[in-house]
Design an enzyme around this catalytic site. Structure first.
Site, PDB file in Angstrom:
ATOM      1  N   ASN A 108       1.251  -4.487  -1.851  1.00 61.35           N
ATOM      2  CA  ASN A 108       1.018  -3.419  -2.829  1.00 61.35           C
ATOM      3  C   ASN A 108       0.550  -2.106  -2.211  1.00 61.35           C
ATOM      4  OD1 ASN A 108      -0.233  -6.232  -4.180  1.00 61.35           O
ATOM      5  ND2 ASN A 108       1.506  -5.274  -5.204  1.00 61.35           N
ATOM      6  N   ILE A 153      -0.560   3.307  -2.972  1.00 64.60           N
ATOM      7  CA  ILE A 153      -1.030   2.071  -3.586  1.00 64.60           C
ATOM      8  C   ILE A 153      -0.289   1.821  -4.890  1.00 64.60           C
ATOM      9  CG2 ILE A 153      -3.058   0.899  -4.542  1.00 64.60           C
ATOM     10  CD1 ILE A 153      -4.626   3.078  -2.764  1.00 64.60           C
ATOM     11  N   CYS A 154       0.180   0.608  -5.058  1.00 67.77           N
ATOM     12  CA  CYS A 154       0.830   0.206  -6.294  1.00 67.77           C
ATOM     13  C   CYS A 154      -0.208  -0.512  -7.153  1.00 67.77           C
ATOM     14  CB  CYS A 154       2.011  -0.716  -6.000  1.00 67.77           C
ATOM     15  SG  CYS A 154       2.952  -1.101  -7.479  1.00 67.77           S
ATOM     16  N   LEU A 155      -0.863   0.276  -7.987  1.00 69.53           N
ATOM     17  CA  LEU A 155      -1.860  -0.242  -8.914  1.00 69.53           C
ATOM     18  C   LEU A 155      -1.601   0.457 -10.242  1.00 69.53           C
ATOM     19  CD1 LEU A 155      -4.406  -2.041  -9.203  1.00 69.53           C
ATOM     20  CD2 LEU A 155      -5.764  -0.038  -8.583  1.00 69.53           C
TER      21      LEU A 155
END
Length: 175
Positions: free
Chosen positions: A97, A104-106
């Site tokens: 992620n 950042i993949c959030l």
């Protein structure tokens, strides 16, 4: 009487020179005052006068990334809390992620951001990414595929990368 008026004029001029506190700064102050962060997260303010730009250091105490130390830069713009902060990982790490540039993949840093969320929400979300990496929503597709196919191999790659080794031709930062 003239002296009093000139003193008041000087006070008014001095007041105008003071920097105004923005709505974003007020909200960040509120978020920071209400923070209850675990011992696995530390905050760092390089410029104590600038609360809109700071770092956090996450040191997971369990999971694949146990005993690593990961630094994230927060840059909060004047539209906070209507827009999420910009958050980047400082180190190059092997994580499904987090890409090699630190993006950042959030979901709460993108499409699921709401003004009712706070800095605490982001910190908890980042910490959770280290406890449970999500292979279904990857930025680093290679790491995600590795996690999906073979958790043991993924764990070995994480360990090697945290030691500052090369994986598939990419040199990772020692964390």
């Amino acid at each position: 009487m003239i002296k009093i008026w000139s003193m008041k004029a000087k006070e008014a001029a001095a007041e105008k020179k003071k920097p105004k506190t923005s709505a974003a700064q007020i909200r960040v102050q509120k978020d920071l005052s209400e923070l209850e962060i675990p011992s696995t997260i530390k905050m760092d303010f390089p410029d104590p006068a600038d609360i809109l730009n700071f770092r956090i250091i996450i040191t997971p105490d369990e999971g694949f990334y146990k005993n690593g130390s990961f630094t994230f830069k927060f840059a909060i713009n004047q539209n906070y809390p209507h827009e999420p902060p910009k958050v980047r990982c400082v180190q190059k790490i092997y994580h499904p992620n987090i890409d090699l540039e630190g993006n950042i993949c959030l979901n709460i840093l993108r499409e699921d951001w709401k003004p009712v969320l706070s800095l605490h929400s982001i910190m908890v979300g980042l910490q959770y990414l280290f406890l449970e990496p999500n292979a279904d929503d990857p930025l680093n597709k290679e790491a995600a595929e590795d996690l999906r196919r073979n958790r043991q191999q993924f764990a070995e790659h994480v360990k090697k990368s945290m030691e500052g080794n090369t994986i598939n031709g990419i040199l990772y930062d020692r964390v």
